[in-house]
Motif scaffolding. Structure first.
Motif, PDB file in Angstrom:
ATOM      1  N   ILE A   2       0.868  -1.175   0.000  1.00 38.26           N
ATOM      2  CA  ILE A   2       0.000   0.000   0.000  1.00 38.26           C
ATOM      3  C   ILE A   2       0.903   1.223   0.000  1.00 38.26           C
ATOM      4  CG2 ILE A   2      -1.684   1.329   1.327  1.00 38.26           C
ATOM      5  CD1 ILE A   2      -2.557  -1.421   2.549  1.00 38.26           C
ATOM      6  N   VAL A   3       0.701   2.123  -0.948  1.00 41.32           N
ATOM      7  CA  VAL A   3       1.518   3.331  -1.042  1.00 41.32           C
ATOM      8  C   VAL A   3       0.623   4.547  -0.914  1.00 41.32           C
ATOM      9  CG1 VAL A   3       3.233   4.593  -2.381  1.00 41.32           C
ATOM     10  CG2 VAL A   3       3.086   2.105  -2.601  1.00 41.32           C
ATOM     11  N   LEU A   4       0.770   5.278   0.162  1.00 41.31           N
ATOM     12  CA  LEU A   4       0.055   6.538   0.350  1.00 41.31           C
ATOM     13  C   LEU A   4       0.952   7.669  -0.136  1.00 41.31           C
ATOM     14  CD1 LEU A   4      -1.371   6.004   3.974  1.00 41.31           C
ATOM     15  CD2 LEU A   4      -2.425   5.392   1.790  1.00 41.31           C
ATOM     16  N   GLY A   5       0.421   8.534  -0.986  1.00 34.87           N
ATOM     17  CA  GLY A   5       1.250   9.579  -1.577  1.00 34.87           C
ATOM     18  C   GLY A   5       2.088   9.014  -2.698  1.00 34.87           C
ATOM     19  N   SER A   6       1.451   8.257  -3.588  1.00 37.29           N
ATOM     20  CA  SER A   6       2.190   7.473  -4.584  1.00 37.29           C
ATOM     21  C   SER A   6       2.756   8.299  -5.733  1.00 37.29           C
ATOM     22  CB  SER A   6       1.296   6.366  -5.153  1.00 37.29           C
ATOM     23  OG  SER A   6       0.175   6.908  -5.819  1.00 37.29           O
ATOM     24  N   THR A   7       2.444   9.597  -5.811  1.00 35.84           N
ATOM     25  CA  THR A   7       3.071  10.429  -6.838  1.00 35.84           C
ATOM     26  C   THR A   7       4.385  11.033  -6.343  1.00 35.84           C
ATOM     27  OG1 THR A   7       1.738  12.342  -6.190  1.00 35.84           O
ATOM     28  CG2 THR A   7       0.903  10.977  -8.000  1.00 35.84           C
ATOM     29  N   SER A   8       4.708  10.822  -5.072  1.00 38.22           N
ATOM     30  CA  SER A   8       5.993  11.263  -4.524  1.00 38.22           C
ATOM     31  C   SER A   8       7.129  10.548  -5.238  1.00 38.22           C
ATOM     32  CB  SER A   8       6.051  10.944  -3.023  1.00 38.22           C
ATOM     33  OG  SER A   8       7.377  10.805  -2.575  1.00 38.22           O
ATOM     34  N   GLU A   9       8.158  11.306  -5.627  1.00 35.16           N
ATOM     35  CA  GLU A   9       9.313  10.689  -6.275  1.00 35.16           C
ATOM     36  C   GLU A   9      10.001   9.675  -5.367  1.00 35.16           C
ATOM     37  OE1 GLU A   9       9.849  15.070  -7.781  1.00 35.16           O
ATOM     38  OE2 GLU A   9       8.797  14.078  -6.135  1.00 35.16           O
ATOM     39  N   VAL A  10       9.996   9.947  -4.064  1.00 33.94           N
ATOM     40  CA  VAL A  10      10.621   9.015  -3.127  1.00 33.94           C
ATOM     41  C   VAL A  10       9.813   7.725  -3.052  1.00 33.94           C
ATOM     42  CG1 VAL A  10      11.341   8.642  -0.743  1.00 33.94           C
ATOM     43  CG2 VAL A  10      11.651  10.890  -1.800  1.00 33.94           C
ATOM     44  N   ALA A  80       4.234   8.267   2.038  1.00 31.96           N
ATOM     45  CA  ALA A  80       5.058   9.421   1.643  1.00 31.96           C
ATOM     46  C   ALA A  80       4.199  10.667   1.510  1.00 31.96           C
ATOM     47  CB  ALA A  80       5.766   9.127   0.328  1.00 31.96           C
ATOM     48  N   THR A  81       3.006  10.643   2.068  1.00 27.35           N
ATOM     49  CA  THR A  81       2.105  11.785   1.977  1.00 27.35           C
ATOM     50  C   THR A  81       2.719  12.987   2.693  1.00 27.35           C
ATOM     51  OG1 THR A  81       0.180  10.336   1.928  1.00 27.35           O
ATOM     52  CG2 THR A  81      -0.197  12.626   2.570  1.00 27.35           C
ATOM     53  N   VAL A 112      -6.294   7.565   8.326  1.00 26.01           N
ATOM     54  CA  VAL A 112      -6.042   6.608   7.244  1.00 26.01           C
ATOM     55  C   VAL A 112      -4.972   5.613   7.679  1.00 26.01           C
ATOM     56  CG1 VAL A 112      -5.284   6.337   4.853  1.00 26.01           C
ATOM     57  CG2 VAL A 112      -6.691   8.299   5.490  1.00 26.01           C
ATOM     58  N   MET A 113      -3.918   6.106   8.299  1.00 28.96           N
ATOM     59  CA  MET A 113      -2.873   5.222   8.812  1.00 28.96           C
ATOM     60  C   MET A 113      -3.448   4.244   9.839  1.00 28.96           C
ATOM     61  SD  MET A 113       0.162   6.117   7.439  1.00 28.96           S
ATOM     62  CE  MET A 113       1.474   5.762   8.612  1.00 28.96           C
ATOM     63  N   THR A 127       4.799  -4.420   8.022  1.00 30.86           N
ATOM     64  CA  THR A 127       5.659  -3.270   8.293  1.00 30.86           C
ATOM     65  C   THR A 127       4.985  -2.007   7.793  1.00 30.86           C
ATOM     66  OG1 THR A 127       7.685  -4.584   8.067  1.00 30.86           O
ATOM     67  CG2 THR A 127       7.910  -2.199   7.842  1.00 30.86           C
ATOM     68  N   ILE A 128       5.045  -0.964   8.606  1.00 31.17           N
ATOM     69  CA  ILE A 128       4.535   0.358   8.248  1.00 31.17           C
ATOM     70  C   ILE A 128       5.723   1.308   8.191  1.00 31.17           C
ATOM     71  CG2 ILE A 128       3.101   2.312   8.978  1.00 31.17           C
ATOM     72  CD1 ILE A 128       1.277   0.211  10.359  1.00 31.17           C
ATOM     73  N   ILE A 129       5.910   1.956   7.049  1.00 30.99           N
ATOM     74  CA  ILE A 129       6.999   2.923   6.878  1.00 30.99           C
ATOM     75  C   ILE A 129       6.391   4.305   6.694  1.00 30.99           C
ATOM     76  CG2 ILE A 129       8.996   3.594   5.488  1.00 30.99           C
ATOM     77  CD1 ILE A 129       9.139   0.681   4.513  1.00 30.99           C
ATOM     78  N   GLY A 130       6.767   5.234   7.553  1.00 27.29           N
ATOM     79  CA  GLY A 130       6.244   6.593   7.457  1.00 27.29           C
ATOM     80  C   GLY A 130       7.360   7.599   7.239  1.00 27.29           C
ATOM     81  N   LEU A 131       7.199   8.453   6.225  1.00 28.38           N
ATOM     82  CA  LEU A 131       8.171   9.518   5.986  1.00 28.38           C
ATOM     83  C   LEU A 131       7.774  10.746   6.795  1.00 28.38           C
ATOM     84  CD1 LEU A 131       9.053   7.671   3.661  1.00 28.38           C
ATOM     85  CD2 LEU A 131       9.340   9.702   2.256  1.00 28.38           C
ATOM     86  N   SER A 132       8.579  11.032   7.799  1.00 29.19           N
ATOM     87  CA  SER A 132       8.380  12.253   8.572  1.00 29.19           C
ATOM     88  C   SER A 132       9.371  13.292   8.058  1.00 29.19           C
ATOM     89  CB  SER A 132       8.540  11.993  10.066  1.00 29.19           C
ATOM     90  OG  SER A 132       8.168  13.136  10.808  1.00 29.19           O
ATOM     91  N   SER A 133      10.100  13.974   8.919  1.00 29.85           N
ATOM     92  CA  SER A 133      11.057  14.984   8.474  1.00 29.85           C
ATOM     93  C   SER A 133      11.951  15.408   9.625  1.00 29.85           C
ATOM     94  CB  SER A 133      10.312  16.212   7.941  1.00 29.85           C
ATOM     95  OG  SER A 133      11.216  17.260   7.636  1.00 29.85           O
TER      96      SER A 133
END
Length: 241
Positions: A2-10, A80-81, A112-113, A127-133
């Motif tokens: 499952i890819v959230l924010g799938s237009t992200s280049e990353v 990657a949202t 959603v998460m 596994t859940i991978i979240g892009l924070s910052s």
């Protein structure tokens, strides 16, 4: 997957990296508010990797019907949202800008998460991978609205990791520094501190396979943020960061 924010280049670079490394997915679900761009990527991986994929429209700024997601199952979620917004002085005091930054990076994203986290919990795997910052490590004048939303998301992922640990679900927090993406296009980024999407994908995939808890995309950012976090407040508040 499952890819959230799938237009992200990353996100797209991570999907390609995973497929190149031999990861097997029955189907890749590409969630996006920009179906046209996501569909181009779907066609690309369908042809290059013979990978079945499905584009699903998800706009966090609109009401979400979770009934549409009932039949979606996976053991890997990649989020990657994100939305940088306007960090200028005018933008910082613009309520619409502020609300959108908080909504997309945290308040509308977390439900959603949670929805998918509950599915992982019920299967006791995944596994859940979240892009924070790194912006969430300490509030700074240059982007404190965005940074506050990412700080909340980082705390959410930390709590989720703690909650899901004995349910056999792993949560990985990724902290990118500067990234050469559409979101940062035009910003004066130091090239030595800036990662490409492919670099980020390689780092994230390695952290995923090693089941790390938190990973900085470029190791130098771990050092930079450690220094920034430890500057005394009476000094820090005077700095132009």
């Amino acid at each position: 997957m499952i890819v959230l924010g799938s237009t992200s280049e990353v996100a797209q670079a991570f999907v390609e990296k995973a497929l190149q490394e031999g990861e097997k997915f029955e189907r890749i679900y590409l969630f996006t508010s920009n179906k046209e761009t996501a569909e181009r990527f779907a066609r690309h991986i369908d042809v290059k990797f013979l990978q079945q994929s499905q584009v699903i429209e998800l706009d966090l700024m609109k009401e979400i019907d979770y009934n549409n997601f009932e039949n979606i199952n996976s053991n890997l979620l990649f989020c990657a949202t994100g939305y940088l917004g306007d960090g200028t002085e005018e933008g910082l005091y613009d309520n619409k800008n502020t609300e959108k930054i908080i909504d997309i990076n945290y308040s509308k994203l977390v439900p959603v998460m949670n929805y998918f986290a509950q599915k992982f919990e019920s299967r006791r795997s995944g596994t859940i991978i979240g892009l924070s910052s790194v912006a969430g490590d300490r509030g700074r004048q240059s982007n404190f609205i965005y940074g506050s939303a990412k700080a909340a998301f980082t705390a959410y992922l930390s709590g989720l990791r703690n909650y899901l640990f004995d349910k056999k679900v792993h949560v990985l927090t990724i902290k990118p520094g500067f990234m050469a993406t559409k979101m940062t296009e035009g910003l004066p980024l130091n090239p030595k501190l800036t990662a490409s999407p492919k670099q980020a994908a390689a780092c994230i995939f390695k952290a995923y396979k090693k089941q790390k808890n938190v990973a900085y995309v470029l190791p130098v950012w771990a050092v930079i943020m450690m220094i920034i976090r430890n500057i005394p407040e009476f000094i820090f508040k005077k700095l132009k960061l």
